[in-house]
Design a protein around this motif. Structure first.
Motif, PDB file in Angstrom:
ATOM      1  N   VAL A  38      30.789 -33.049  21.127  1.00 40.48           N
ATOM      2  CA  VAL A  38      30.446 -34.321  20.761  1.00 40.48           C
ATOM      3  C   VAL A  38      29.324 -34.147  19.449  1.00 40.48           C
ATOM      4  O   VAL A  38      29.704 -35.037  18.556  1.00 40.48           O
ATOM      5  CB  VAL A  38      29.560 -35.096  22.106  1.00 40.48           C
ATOM      6  CG1 VAL A  38      28.577 -36.267  21.480  1.00 40.48           C
ATOM      7  CG2 VAL A  38      30.438 -35.487  23.131  1.00 40.48           C
ATOM      8  N   PHE A  41      31.777 -33.774  16.618  1.00 38.11           N
ATOM      9  CA  PHE A  41      32.389 -35.205  16.564  1.00 38.11           C
ATOM     10  C   PHE A  41      31.374 -35.858  15.427  1.00 38.11           C
ATOM     11  O   PHE A  41      31.614 -36.806  14.614  1.00 38.11           O
ATOM     12  CB  PHE A  41      32.660 -36.093  17.487  1.00 38.11           C
ATOM     13  CG  PHE A  41      33.252 -37.480  17.382  1.00 38.11           C
ATOM     14  CD1 PHE A  41      34.257 -37.673  16.851  1.00 38.11           C
ATOM     15  CD2 PHE A  41      32.272 -38.241  18.005  1.00 38.11           C
ATOM     16  CE1 PHE A  41      34.751 -39.040  16.547  1.00 38.11           C
ATOM     17  CE2 PHE A  41      32.558 -39.665  17.426  1.00 38.11           C
ATOM     18  CZ  PHE A  41      33.997 -40.092  16.847  1.00 38.11           C
ATOM     19  N   THR A  47      37.782 -35.170  16.382  1.00 36.90           N
ATOM     20  CA  THR A  47      37.682 -35.062  17.499  1.00 36.90           C
ATOM     21  C   THR A  47      38.691 -33.838  17.908  1.00 36.90           C
ATOM     22  O   THR A  47      39.077 -33.037  17.238  1.00 36.90           O
ATOM     23  CB  THR A  47      38.258 -36.368  18.390  1.00 36.90           C
ATOM     24  OG1 THR A  47      39.586 -36.267  18.160  1.00 36.90           O
ATOM     25  CG2 THR A  47      37.667 -37.461  18.050  1.00 36.90           C
ATOM     26  N   ASP A  50      42.072 -33.976  17.023  1.00 39.80           N
ATOM     27  CA  ASP A  50      42.634 -34.258  15.774  1.00 39.80           C
ATOM     28  C   ASP A  50      43.264 -33.044  15.197  1.00 39.80           C
ATOM     29  O   ASP A  50      43.680 -33.171  13.782  1.00 39.80           O
ATOM     30  CB  ASP A  50      41.531 -34.761  14.894  1.00 39.80           C
ATOM     31  CG  ASP A  50      41.013 -36.240  15.476  1.00 39.80           C
ATOM     32  OD1 ASP A  50      41.934 -36.820  16.078  1.00 39.80           O
ATOM     33  OD2 ASP A  50      40.050 -36.400  14.980  1.00 39.80           O
ATOM     34  N   MET A  57      39.236 -44.156  12.787  1.00 41.33           N
ATOM     35  CA  MET A  57      39.168 -44.742  14.326  1.00 41.33           C
ATOM     36  C   MET A  57      38.136 -45.847  14.053  1.00 41.33           C
ATOM     37  O   MET A  57      37.047 -45.723  13.491  1.00 41.33           O
ATOM     38  CB  MET A  57      38.620 -43.563  15.327  1.00 41.33           C
ATOM     39  CG  MET A  57      38.635 -43.676  16.521  1.00 41.33           C
ATOM     40  SD  MET A  57      37.656 -42.409  17.590  1.00 41.33           S
ATOM     41  CE  MET A  57      38.384 -41.044  17.021  1.00 41.33           C
ATOM     42  N   PHE A  61      36.395 -47.137  19.590  1.00 42.68           N
ATOM     43  CA  PHE A  61      37.128 -46.058  19.939  1.00 42.68           C
ATOM     44  C   PHE A  61      36.458 -44.852  19.807  1.00 42.68           C
ATOM     45  O   PHE A  61      36.171 -43.818  20.531  1.00 42.68           O
ATOM     46  CB  PHE A  61      38.382 -45.654  19.267  1.00 42.68           C
ATOM     47  CG  PHE A  61      39.638 -46.942  19.657  1.00 42.68           C
ATOM     48  CD1 PHE A  61      39.681 -47.562  20.669  1.00 42.68           C
ATOM     49  CD2 PHE A  61      40.531 -46.783  18.511  1.00 42.68           C
ATOM     50  CE1 PHE A  61      40.636 -48.404  20.732  1.00 42.68           C
ATOM     51  CE2 PHE A  61      41.520 -47.854  18.718  1.00 42.68           C
ATOM     52  CZ  PHE A  61      41.538 -48.739  20.015  1.00 42.68           C
ATOM     53  N   LYS A  62      35.414 -44.742  18.849  1.00 45.07           N
ATOM     54  CA  LYS A  62      34.378 -43.716  18.752  1.00 45.07           C
ATOM     55  C   LYS A  62      33.302 -43.937  20.020  1.00 45.07           C
ATOM     56  O   LYS A  62      33.077 -42.719  20.528  1.00 45.07           O
ATOM     57  CB  LYS A  62      33.622 -43.975  17.584  1.00 45.07           C
ATOM     58  CG  LYS A  62      34.651 -43.736  16.135  1.00 45.07           C
ATOM     59  CD  LYS A  62      33.666 -43.773  15.020  1.00 45.07           C
ATOM     60  CE  LYS A  62      34.547 -43.797  13.619  1.00 45.07           C
ATOM     61  NZ  LYS A  62      33.732 -43.860  12.598  1.00 45.07           N
ATOM     62  N   SER A  64      34.108 -45.362  22.906  1.00 48.04           N
ATOM     63  CA  SER A  64      34.848 -44.643  24.062  1.00 48.04           C
ATOM     64  C   SER A  64      34.848 -43.187  24.281  1.00 48.04           C
ATOM     65  O   SER A  64      34.695 -42.671  25.158  1.00 48.04           O
ATOM     66  CB  SER A  64      35.969 -45.251  23.949  1.00 48.04           C
ATOM     67  OG  SER A  64      35.959 -47.014  23.958  1.00 48.04           O
ATOM     68  N   TYR A  65      35.331 -42.620  22.873  1.00 42.93           N
ATOM     69  CA  TYR A  65      35.537 -41.207  22.840  1.00 42.93           C
ATOM     70  C   TYR A  65      34.150 -40.601  23.225  1.00 42.93           C
ATOM     71  O   TYR A  65      34.279 -39.541  24.038  1.00 42.93           O
ATOM     72  CB  TYR A  65      35.762 -40.951  21.603  1.00 42.93           C
ATOM     73  CG  TYR A  65      36.106 -39.441  21.282  1.00 42.93           C
ATOM     74  CD1 TYR A  65      37.130 -38.513  21.560  1.00 42.93           C
ATOM     75  CD2 TYR A  65      34.921 -38.645  20.737  1.00 42.93           C
ATOM     76  CE1 TYR A  65      37.117 -37.248  21.646  1.00 42.93           C
ATOM     77  CE2 TYR A  65      35.140 -37.186  20.578  1.00 42.93           C
ATOM     78  CZ  TYR A  65      36.112 -36.535  20.892  1.00 42.93           C
ATOM     79  OH  TYR A  65      36.116 -35.212  20.845  1.00 42.93           O
ATOM     80  N   VAL A  68      33.517 -41.139  27.224  1.00 40.90           N
ATOM     81  CA  VAL A  68      34.361 -40.521  28.116  1.00 40.90           C
ATOM     82  C   VAL A  68      34.158 -38.781  28.083  1.00 40.90           C
ATOM     83  O   VAL A  68      34.431 -38.469  29.007  1.00 40.90           O
ATOM     84  CB  VAL A  68      35.954 -40.848  27.572  1.00 40.90           C
ATOM     85  CG1 VAL A  68      36.968 -39.887  28.328  1.00 40.90           C
ATOM     86  CG2 VAL A  68      36.427 -42.220  27.816  1.00 40.90           C
ATOM     87  N   MET A  69      33.992 -38.356  26.720  1.00 38.57           N
ATOM     88  CA  MET A  69      33.624 -36.955  26.690  1.00 38.57           C
ATOM     89  C   MET A  69      32.416 -36.617  27.651  1.00 38.57           C
ATOM     90  O   MET A  69      32.570 -35.582  28.221  1.00 38.57           O
ATOM     91  CB  MET A  69      33.713 -36.516  25.304  1.00 38.57           C
ATOM     92  CG  MET A  69      34.737 -36.777  24.299  1.00 38.57           C
ATOM     93  SD  MET A  69      36.132 -35.956  25.161  1.00 38.57           S
ATOM     94  CE  MET A  69      35.895 -34.194  24.288  1.00 38.57           C
TER      95      MET A  69
END
Length: 101
Positions: A38, A41, A47, A50, A57, A61-62, A64-65, A68-69
């Protein structure tokens, strides 16, 4: 109670302690790997999926990434261990290929 029963109880207690220690160690290493992925990122925008190339992105989505991570990677980091280890190498190779032409 005879000695066999005492032995089995002792064995169960020892195995429970060892299992708990292994799980705590696994989660500790997973947390360190998650913070690294993270953080990488946040710094580079790349990510673990990638392959060293920054992709555009949307902001949602950033978010969310990252969520979720933070939620799942400490448990499933072993599935992505190769990608996590190669994050920095992929970035250097990508920069080198851009510089070469």
């Amino acid at each position: 109670m005879d000695y066999i029963d005492i032995f089995w109880v002792y064995l169960q207690v020892i195995s429970a302690i060892v299992a708990k220690g292994v799980m705590i160690s696994y989660l500790f290493v997973g947390t360190i790997a998650t913070l690294y992925a993270v953080g990488f990122f946040f710094v580079t925008g790349i990510t673990i999926f990638d392959e060293g190339k920054k992709r555009d992105m949307p902001f949602r989505f950033k978010i969310s990434y990252v969520l979720v991570m933070l939620a799942l990677l400490p448990y499933f980091y072993m599935a992505f261990a190769k990608e996590i280890i190669n994050l920095r190498l992929n970035r250097k190779l990508s920069a080198l290929s851009l510089a070469m032409g």
